[in-house]
Scaffold this active site. Structure first.
Site, short mmCIF file in Angstrom:
data_model
loop_
_atom_site.label_atom_id
_atom_site.label_comp_id
_atom_site.label_asym_id
_atom_site.label_seq_id
_atom_site.Cartn_x
_atom_site.Cartn_y
_atom_site.Cartn_z
N ASP A 278 0.87 -1.17 0.00
CA ASP A 278 0.00 0.00 0.00
C ASP A 278 0.91 1.22 0.00
N TYR B 142 5.03 22.28 -14.30
CA TYR B 142 5.65 20.98 -14.54
C TYR B 142 5.10 19.92 -13.60
N SER C 15 4.59 7.82 -21.12
CA SER C 15 5.74 6.91 -21.23
C SER C 15 5.37 5.48 -20.91
N HIS D 66 7.24 34.92 -16.63
CA HIS D 66 5.86 35.41 -16.54
C HIS D 66 5.84 36.90 -16.23
N LYS E 144 12.47 14.21 -24.53
CA LYS E 144 11.32 13.35 -24.28
C LYS E 144 10.52 13.11 -25.55
N ARG F 285 -6.39 38.96 -22.65
CA ARG F 285 -7.14 37.94 -21.94
C ARG F 285 -7.89 38.60 -20.77
C1 HEA Z 1 -5.79 22.31 -16.73
C2 HEA Z 1 -6.50 23.30 -16.58
C3 HEA Z 1 -7.55 23.84 -17.50
C4 HEA Z 1 -8.51 23.18 -18.25
C5 HEA Z 1 -8.77 21.70 -18.35
C6 HEA Z 1 -9.23 24.21 -18.96
C7 HEA Z 1 -10.29 23.96 -19.83
C8 HEA Z 1 -10.94 24.93 -20.59
N1 HEA Z 1 -10.68 26.29 -20.58
FE1 HEA Z 1 -9.34 27.23 -19.36
N2 HEA Z 1 -8.00 28.18 -18.16
C9 HEA Z 1 -7.14 27.59 -17.30
C10 HEA Z 1 -6.95 26.22 -17.12
C11 HEA Z 1 -7.72 25.25 -17.74
N3 HEA Z 1 -8.73 25.45 -18.63
C12 HEA Z 1 -6.38 28.57 -16.57
C13 HEA Z 1 -5.30 28.33 -15.54
C14 HEA Z 1 -6.84 29.81 -17.03
C15 HEA Z 1 -6.36 31.20 -16.62
C16 HEA Z 1 -7.29 31.81 -15.65
C17 HEA Z 1 -6.91 33.23 -15.38
O1 HEA Z 1 -6.77 34.01 -16.33
O2 HEA Z 1 -6.75 33.56 -14.22
C18 HEA Z 1 -7.86 29.53 -18.04
C19 HEA Z 1 -8.53 30.51 -18.76
C20 HEA Z 1 -9.42 30.24 -19.79
C21 HEA Z 1 -9.93 31.24 -20.68
C22 HEA Z 1 -9.57 32.70 -20.68
C23 HEA Z 1 -10.46 33.46 -19.78
C24 HEA Z 1 -10.10 34.89 -19.69
O3 HEA Z 1 -8.96 35.25 -19.95
O4 HEA Z 1 -10.99 35.66 -19.34
C25 HEA Z 1 -10.79 30.60 -21.56
C26 HEA Z 1 -11.53 31.25 -22.66
O5 HEA Z 1 -11.85 30.69 -23.60
C27 HEA Z 1 -10.78 29.21 -21.19
C28 HEA Z 1 -11.54 28.21 -21.81
C29 HEA Z 1 -11.49 26.88 -21.48
C30 HEA Z 1 -12.36 25.86 -22.09
C31 HEA Z 1 -13.41 26.12 -23.12
C32 HEA Z 1 -12.00 24.66 -21.52
C33 HEA Z 1 -12.60 23.32 -21.82
O6 HEA Z 1 -11.59 22.38 -22.05
C34 HEA Z 1 -13.52 22.86 -20.72
C35 HEA Z 1 -14.34 21.68 -21.15
C36 HEA Z 1 -15.20 21.08 -20.08
C37 HEA Z 1 -16.52 21.28 -19.92
C38 HEA Z 1 -17.23 22.22 -20.80
C39 HEA Z 1 -17.29 20.65 -18.79
C40 HEA Z 1 -17.98 19.36 -19.13
C41 HEA Z 1 -19.37 19.43 -19.65
C42 HEA Z 1 -20.48 19.55 -18.89
C43 HEA Z 1 -20.48 19.77 -17.43
C44 HEA Z 1 -21.79 19.44 -19.51
C45 HEA Z 1 -22.42 20.70 -19.87
C46 HEA Z 1 -21.98 21.05 -21.23
C47 HEA Z 1 -22.75 21.59 -22.17
C48 HEA Z 1 -24.20 21.89 -21.95
C49 HEA Z 1 -22.14 21.94 -23.49
N4 HEA Z 1 -9.95 29.02 -20.12
C1 HEA Z 2 1.51 21.99 -18.31
C2 HEA Z 2 1.78 23.20 -18.22
C3 HEA Z 2 2.81 23.98 -18.97
C4 HEA Z 2 3.95 23.57 -19.64
C5 HEA Z 2 4.50 22.18 -19.80
C6 HEA Z 2 4.55 24.77 -20.17
C7 HEA Z 2 5.73 24.77 -20.92
C8 HEA Z 2 6.40 25.90 -21.33
N1 HEA Z 2 5.97 27.21 -21.17
FE1 HEA Z 2 4.20 27.78 -20.35
N2 HEA Z 2 2.59 28.38 -19.31
C9 HEA Z 2 1.70 27.59 -18.65
C10 HEA Z 2 1.73 26.21 -18.56
C11 HEA Z 2 2.75 25.43 -19.11
N3 HEA Z 2 3.80 25.87 -19.85
C12 HEA Z 2 0.67 28.37 -18.04
C13 HEA Z 2 -0.49 27.86 -17.21
C14 HEA Z 2 0.94 29.70 -18.34
C15 HEA Z 2 0.15 30.96 -18.03
C16 HEA Z 2 -0.03 31.29 -16.62
C17 HEA Z 2 -0.87 32.53 -16.50
O1 HEA Z 2 -0.36 33.62 -16.76
O2 HEA Z 2 -2.08 32.39 -16.16
C18 HEA Z 2 2.18 29.67 -19.12
C19 HEA Z 2 2.80 30.81 -19.58
C20 HEA Z 2 4.05 30.82 -20.17
C21 HEA Z 2 4.82 32.01 -20.39
C22 HEA Z 2 4.42 33.43 -20.00
C23 HEA Z 2 3.58 34.06 -21.03
C24 HEA Z 2 3.06 35.37 -20.62
O3 HEA Z 2 2.30 35.43 -19.65
O4 HEA Z 2 3.42 36.33 -21.26
C25 HEA Z 2 5.99 31.62 -21.01
C26 HEA Z 2 7.08 32.52 -21.41
O5 HEA Z 2 8.17 32.18 -21.48
C27 HEA Z 2 5.93 30.17 -21.13
C28 HEA Z 2 6.93 29.39 -21.68
C29 HEA Z 2 6.92 27.99 -21.67
C30 HEA Z 2 8.03 27.19 -22.20
C31 HEA Z 2 9.27 27.70 -22.88
C32 HEA Z 2 7.69 25.89 -21.97
C33 HEA Z 2 8.53 24.70 -22.31
O6 HEA Z 2 8.57 23.77 -21.25
C34 HEA Z 2 8.08 24.00 -23.54
C35 HEA Z 2 9.12 23.04 -24.05
C36 HEA Z 2 8.65 22.17 -25.19
C37 HEA Z 2 8.98 22.30 -26.48
C38 HEA Z 2 9.82 23.43 -26.97
C39 HEA Z 2 8.44 21.36 -27.52
C40 HEA Z 2 9.20 20.08 -27.70
C41 HEA Z 2 10.65 20.24 -28.02
C42 HEA Z 2 11.24 19.78 -29.15
C43 HEA Z 2 10.49 19.02 -30.18
C44 HEA Z 2 12.70 19.97 -29.26
C45 HEA Z 2 13.18 20.87 -30.31
C46 HEA Z 2 12.75 22.26 -30.07
C47 HEA Z 2 13.52 23.35 -30.23
C48 HEA Z 2 14.96 23.33 -30.48
C49 HEA Z 2 12.86 24.67 -30.17
N4 HEA Z 2 4.74 29.72 -20.63
CU LIG Z 3 6.25 29.39 -16.61
#
Ligand code: HEA
Ligand code: HEA
Ligand SMILES: [Cu+2]
Ligand code: CUA
Lengths: 535, 378, 287
Positions: free
Chosen positions: A115, A266, A277, A312, A340, A459
């Site tokens: 467990d 991350y 994986s 950010h 990866k 946004r």
């Molecule tokens: C992992 C996290 C995650 C996930 C899964 C999603 C999922 C989705 N997000 Fe989200 N989103 C965020 C993390 C995530 N988001 C974050 C961190 C922000 C930033 C907030 C901030 O600015 O502070 C953000 C902000 C954000 C914005 C910007 C808002 C703004 O700047 O004002 C929008 C706009 O389109 C958006 C859209 C959506 C949509 C359409 C989905 C869809 O994938 C969702 C789909 C799921 C459902 C719809 C629910 C299931 C269905 C039902 C319950 C049945 C009823 C349905 C019908 C009748 C059709 N998200």
């Molecule tokens: C699962 C979540 C997740 C992951 C994995 C990442 C991955 C990365 N993010 Fe993202 N990021 C978010 C979630 C995530 N981010 C969220 C939630 C925000 C907004 C928060 C908010 O403001 O509300 C954000 C915002 C955000 C910003 C700020 C934007 C802004 O507010 O102005 C930046 C800027 O650098 C950034 C960069 C990156 C980079 C460089 C990676 C890298 O890790 C990506 C690396 C991957 C690749 C590059 C692709 C595969 C690589 C190859 C195939 C190799 C060859 C490639 C080259 C040589 C180029 N991210």
């Molecule tokens: Cu970041």
């Protein structure tokens, strides 16, 4: 086996008997008091799914308001509350618990342990979550409503909010406690509970990603707790952490938040990598191409994730040297992430591929996550980010990595392990429908948001200029399609549980970790009472 | 630049692809604007460069993947090879991306250094973010001393959908920021309440405005015209409704504008010792109210409780005038009620207080004079 | 069931289902909700808050009681012991990170925000007359206050905590050598030193409030000073309570020279609190 009464000795129960009505609590009390990692894993997964629906409905409110210019459905304050709670609930309520659920179910089985190391604390980690969720939801019913400050909770806007803000702060504290306890448990389990012969470098990659994720959580969650505590005292006890007049600085909040926030992304991504994986090698019928380099890449990502947070904050006016440092460190993450991606592709290369639903979602993940990674790279370049910061380009970026990345990976994992969990097979045809509809609608919502962002749409706004109308319409329609598609998942899971066909012992030809090779399907209530013998 | 035509070709190819996918005309806004400063052009080129790069990598990686998907299927009878680990390959796919990144970092560093160099400006303007409007003060250079507020000009009816929306819906203000063409303009940003962010995409400029701190950025517009942006940091309720409009004028027009502005200011300057009549004060007060207070307390004085209290019937607006003057002058800590003492003159505060005490259902009959306000300033 | 075989051939103890965790969650919920109400001047908040505190104390008492009973009845073998060690180490690591956040705030205030607010750009436009100095309560703070010096009570407190670390180590050695009398004596001394520390800290606070005009609201200096020392003091209190529990257990004859994880865990915790204090003494009081 007859329940988990510790007074019972080992010989008391028969193997394979998982009728736990004999001695332990039954009904609701079974779930409330359980110390079984599988029960707890199941609760995490259901909790996460419910939160996903709640957060999703909020996203639909956002998308409905943005369907056309002008204010139709909601007032701006409420719109901000929706954005905030959507972000918080999805991140802390849906995605993170989903992967903790996987960890609970799988880690003991994959390392050959009976467990989790701390079975009682495991229960507590879970049962804090519904209460934290309740605090978040309650904030809507306070005067002034939930906080409308964005999930990042930037000061000093948070200082202006009403009581809902305090509830949110305490909810974050509880969520943090839950995560820390959960992570301590997972890390300890992995470090101390492996079966003889299960060396670290033989563990399935999923365990590795969680080991590192657990470390990230323990290191960053307390820092977030500190940040919101400072917000709380600034609000109520006259401190000046984020107030320039008192010598503090609003930007300090952002540093502390993102010191947590970037590793957090991350924390979301690494367990998702872990699931992928497991799935890709299984459906390629070929071992992972570079196991060791995957482990090193995961570690490299984790280490780098601590020194990139200020990407950010490119427009807060940091000194240029600082900006350059963070820019270089950020783009460097592309290297291990690339390792990866290349590894997964190389694993498929020359394999013997089949495309059941788990594999489809894994490929969807691979394709779209990489796309999101690339938009991350674009954002990482400070001059470009200055153009794109706080626009829909960022929204598009993080939904690619979090929805098509983490969420798709969770879907993939659900289909992959559902037979192991329930002993029944899901409906493959419906699974494929779920995948293809998700894929189409996902891109419909978020691909066009890149264009909105490039064209300059900010946004977190409830209303916009006419030039953004078309893309927003497409995006909103996609959102409703995507939401409905997710109900299909619910249906598929329920159907599997109630009337799925019995799953064979080894539903996936290529799967090779212990839960498949050493345990019956469905998995018995207790995993390894006697450690498995490893070759 | 040699790569320009290639970049344009790529851009067109993408546009064509897109038009195909969506079936919509190419007139849609979907790409980064080229902008009217050298820096935006640099950013634009950098973005294109990175886009091409990642598209090439993306296509490369997924060509390999899709090749496997089609060629190495079990259903086609492909048998799985069992190879794994190959140090050479692994070193290559670590080192090559690293080298590629150096090629990306280099131009990005150059642009960033240029963007942050705010030295030797011709004109310095302070932009102050308020909930929810911008205030501009010309601090140095041509136009020094000019100062005004810039508020959303889109009528409420358009937002609520009872009137046709105009072309610049939500991107129009009463008083745009005016700057001369070809001059280096340095913008100092700060804020009075919460963090806002001052950004104009066509200039490639975006800078957070942080309360209590000054940050700066700069641009040199190369073409006359009107350029629009928005507040880009969530700042509360009307975050979506505080646009930024910059009018770039030719040298002469700009000189003309500054002269006009100064004349207007002189004409409008209130004599703080003037004694006002009730009707004049109320009329003046209504104007001040409409441009500063309606966002929260609403035109009908009903506010939007509980976030924003009503003034109609409020205790303060019907109680002693001192308390009323005080809250307008000093605001209320930890709420969005700002200290208007810094933004408004004694006359304006006297006017708005008079108005609030005699509008809607409030009939106190008090007439507040500028001197009363002056007396309560600390 | 619960005792399953582990690699050394013994069984790993998996406890039976129990209701303590859910009680703990309800307690946390009550504390959070009550805290929010109280902070927003609703007096009912205190009722909820204190019942939450009582519930969680009750829960911890029973839960730890159960663990102690299990331990004393020999249910934990080497592998469980190692799990506890890992668990405690990671927990302390999380505490370190919590303090790191507040030290970060102190760093930022001293090195970044106060000098920045006093820079030319800012003193010309926003904060005329503000000059760089530390301790500083910021440009908007007009009252006079006296910073807390390092060489009075804080220095004594440093000595107290350092010696308590020594007494605790002596007690530990005594336990390992099975000198129960010496163990109890030195453990008691440790608790006493901790208690004196807490009393002196309380005196220092009242001195700060009544004579130095140094308060939580004294700008960023007051904020960082009281939050850092306050959270530290809270941790000392927790540590002292844990020491008392261990002391009682020692007096009851619990622990064996080779099996006393609870003792060690509390000792680690106490040393951690000690080290944090050294950081505080140097960065908050002295420099
Ligand atoms: C992992 C996290 C995650 C996930 C899964 C999603 C999922 C989705 N997000 Fe989200 N989103 C965020 C993390 C995530 N988001 C974050 C961190 C922000 C930033 C907030 C901030 O600015 O502070 C953000 C902000 C954000 C914005 C910007 C808002 C703004 O700047 O004002 C929008 C706009 O389109 C958006 C859209 C959506 C949509 C359409 C989905 C869809 O994938 C969702 C789909 C799921 C459902 C719809 C629910 C299931 C269905 C039902 C319950 C049945 C009823 C349905 C019908 C009748 C059709 N998200
Ligand atoms: C699962 C979540 C997740 C992951 C994995 C990442 C991955 C990365 N993010 Fe993202 N990021 C978010 C979630 C995530 N981010 C969220 C939630 C925000 C907004 C928060 C908010 O403001 O509300 C954000 C915002 C955000 C910003 C700020 C934007 C802004 O507010 O102005 C930046 C800027 O650098 C950034 C960069 C990156 C980079 C460089 C990676 C890298 O890790 C990506 C690396 C991957 C690749 C590059 C692709 C595969 C690589 C190859 C195939 C190799 C060859 C490639 C080259 C040589 C180029 N991210
Ligand atoms: Cu970041
Ligand atoms: Cu001002 Cu957003």
């Amino acid at each position: 086996m007859s329940a988990v009464l510790d007074t019972h000795g080992h010989g008391d129960h028969e193997h394979g008997d998982h009728d736990h009505h004999g001695h332990g609590p039954t009904g609701l009390m079974r779930w409330i008091t359980t110390t079984n990692h599988k029960d707890i894993g199941t609760m995490y997964l259901w909790f996460s799914f419910i939160m996903f629906l709640v957060g999703g409905v909020m996203a639909l409110v956002i998308r409905a308001e943005l369907f056309q210019p002008g204010l139709q459905l909601v007032q701006p304050e409420f719109f901000n509350q929706m954005t905030t709670m959507h972000g918080l609930i999805m991140v802390f309520g849906a995605i993170m618990p989903a992967f903790v659920g996987f960890a609970n179910w799988l880690i003991p089985m994959q390392i050959g342990a009976p467990d989790m190391a701390f079975a009682r604390m495991n229960n507590w980690s879970f049962w804090i979550l519904p209460f934290a969720g309740a605090l978040l939801v309650l904030s809507f019913f306070t005067p002034g409503g939930a906080p409308g400050v964005g999930w990042t909770l930037y000061a000093p806007l948070t200082i202006q909010m009403g009581m809902g803000m305090d509830l949110t702060i305490f909810a974050v504290h509880l969520l943090g406690m839950s995560s820390i306890m959960g992570s301590i448990n997972i890390v300890t389990t992995i470090l101390n509970m492996r079966a003889p012969g299960m060396t670290l470098m033989r563990m399935p990659l999923f365990c590795w990603t969680w080991l590192i994720t657990g470390y990230l959580l323990i290191a960053t969650m307390p820092v977030l707790a500190g940040a919101v505590t400072m917000t709380l005292t600034d609000r109520h006890f006259g401190t000046s952490f984020f107030n320039a007049a008192g010598g503090g600085d609003p930007v300090l909040y952002q540093h502390i938040f993102w010191f947590f926030g970037h590793p957090e992304v991350y924390i979301i991504a690494l367990p998702a990598f872990g699931v992928i994986s497991q799935v890709i090698p299984a459906f390629s019928r070929k071992p992972l191409f570079g196991y060791a380099s995957m482990v090193y890449a995961t570690s490299a990502i984790a280490i780098l994730s601590f020194i990139v947070w200020a990407h950010h904050m490119y427009v807060t006016g940091l000194p240029i040297g600082t900006q350059l440092f963070f820019m270089y460190a950020t783009i460097l993450i592309a290297v291990p992430t690339g390792v990866k991606v290349f590894n997964w592709v190389a694993t498929m290369w020359q394999g013997s591929l089949t495309f059941e639903t788990p594999m489809l979602f894994a490929l969807g993940f691979l394709f779209l996550f990489t796309l999101g990674g690339f938009s991350g790279l674009v954002l990482a370049l400070a001059p470009v980010d200055i153009q794109l910061q706080e626009t829909y380009y960022v929204v598009a970026h993080f939904h690619y990595v979090m929805v098509a990345g983490a969420l798709f990976s969770a879907f993939s994992g659900v289909y992959f392990w559902l037979p192991k969990w329930t002993g029944k097979m899901y409906d493959e045809t419906l699974g494929k429908w779920h995948f293809w509809l998700s894929m189409i609608f996902f891109n419909m919502i978020f691909f066009v948001q890149h264009f909105l962002g490039l064209a300059g749409m900010p946004r977190r706004i409830p209303d916009y200029n006419l030039m953004f109308e078309t893309w927003n319409k497409i995006s909103s329609i996609g959102a409703f399609g995507f939401g409905l598609t997710q109900l299909l998942l619910l249906y598929i899971v329920l159907k599997t549980i109630r009337s799925g066909e019995k799953a064979p012992q080894m539903p996936w030809e290529g799967a090779d970790s212990l839960e498949w090779t050493h345990l019956p399907t469905p998995a018995p209530h207790h995993s390894f009472e006697t450690p498995p013998v490893l070759k | 630049m040699a790569s320009k035509s290639r970049i344009h070709a790529a851009r067109w190819a993408m546009a064509a692809l897109l038009a195909l996918i969506s079936g919509t005309a190419a007139a849609l806004e979907w790409y980064m604007p080229v902008g009217v400063t050298r820096l935006t052009q640099e950013v634009y080129t950098l973005h294109n460069y990175v886009m091409i790069l990642v598209i090439v990598i993306f296509v490369g990686v997924f060509a390999a993947m899709f090749y496997s998907v089609f060629a190495h299927r079990k259903s086609k009878g492909h048998k799985a090879a069992q190879f794994h680990e190959n140090t050479t390959v692994e070193v290559i796919w670590t080192v090559v991306p690293f080298i590629i990144l150096i090629f990306v970092a280099w131009p990005a560093t150059k642009s960033l250094v240029a963007m942050r160099d705010t030295s030797n400006p011709d004109i310095t303007i302070k932009a102050t973010g308020y909930q929810w409007k911008w205030g501009y003060d010309y601090i140095k250079g041509d136009g020094e001393g000019i100062s005004f507020l810039s508020v959303l000009a889109t009528p409420r009816e358009q937002i609520e959908g009872t009137a046709e929306k105009g072309e610049h819906y939500l991107l129009e203000v009463d008083n745009p920021l005016v700057v001369p063409v070809g001059k280096k303009v340095r913008i100092l940003t700060t804020a009075a309440d919460v963090i806002h962010s001052w950004g104009v995409p066509a200039f490639g400029v975006k800078q957070d405005a942080i309360p209590g701190f000054i940050r700066d950025t700069w641009f040199r517009a190369e073409k006359t015209g009107t350029y629009r942006g928005q507040c880009v940091e969530l700042c509360g309720k009307d975050h979506g409704f505080m646009p930024i409009v910059v009018q770039v004028l030719g040298q002469e027009e700009y000189a003309q504008w500054t002269a006009d502005q100064k004349k207007k200011a002189a004409a409008a300057a209130d004599d703080p010792n003037k004694v006002w009549t009730m009707d004049d004060m109320k009329a003046r007060g209504q104007k001040v109210y409409e441009s500063n207070c309606v966002a929260c307390h609403q035109a009908n004085g009903k506010g939007a409780p509980p976030a924003f209290p009503p003034l109609d019937g409020s205790k303060i607006a019907n109680g002693p005038k001192e308390a009323h003057i005080d809250i307008v002058l000093n605001g209320k800590a930890n709420t969005s009620m700002a200290a208007f003492g810094k933004q408004l003159s004694d006359t304006e505060i006297a006017a708005v207080v008079t108005y609030e005490r005699n509008a809607w259902g409030n009939h106190t009959g008090t007439l507040v004079q500028p001197a009363d306000v002056k007396a309560r300033r600390k | 069931m619960a005792q399953t075989t582990s690699h050394a051939g013994q069984k790993y103890y998996v406890p039976q289902p129990m209701a303590w965790p859910i009680l703990g969650s309800i307690a946390l919920f009550l504390m959070a909700l009550g805290g929010v109400f109280a902070m927003n001047s609703m007096s009912t908040g205190w009722i909820a808050f204190s019942s939450g505190v009582m519930l969680i104390l009750f829960m911890l008492f029973r839960w730890f009681g159960a663990v102690i009973a299990e331990s004393e009845s020999g249910k934990y073998a080497a592998q469980e012991d190692l799990s506890f060690r890992w668990g405690m180490s990671w927990f302390i690591f999380s505490e370190v990170m919590f303090f790191a956040g507040f030290f970060g705030a102190l760093y930022w205030a001293r090195v970044q925000s106060v000098p920045d607010l006093a820079s030319m750009l800012h003193s010309e436009t926003l904060w005329p007359g503000f000059t760089e100095h530390w301790p500083s309560a910021g440009p908007g703070f007009t009252e006079k206050f006296t910073p807390m010096g390092a060489w009075g009570i804080p220095a004594i407190n440093t000595l107290l905590l350092l010696s308590s670390g020594v007494t605790l180590t002596i007690a530990h050695h005594a336990l390992k050598e099975n000198h129960r009398g010496r163990l109890n004596l030195f453990l008691f001394l440790t608790v006493a030193l901790g208690a004196v520390f807490i009393v002196l800290q309380g005196y220092e606070y009242s001195h700060a409030y009544s004579e130095l005009n140094l308060k939580l609201s004294t700008g960023v200096y007051g904020s960082t000073f009281f939050m850092l020392t306050g959270f530290h003091g809270f941790h000392v209190t927790m540590g002292a309570i844990m020491l008392v529990v261990v002391l009682v257990r020692c007096m009851k004859g619990h622990f064996r020279p080779d099996h006393h994880f609870a003792f060690e865990a509390v000792a680690w915790y106490w040393h951690f609190v000690d080290v944090v204090w050294l950081g505080l003494f140097v960065l908050v009081y002295w420099l």
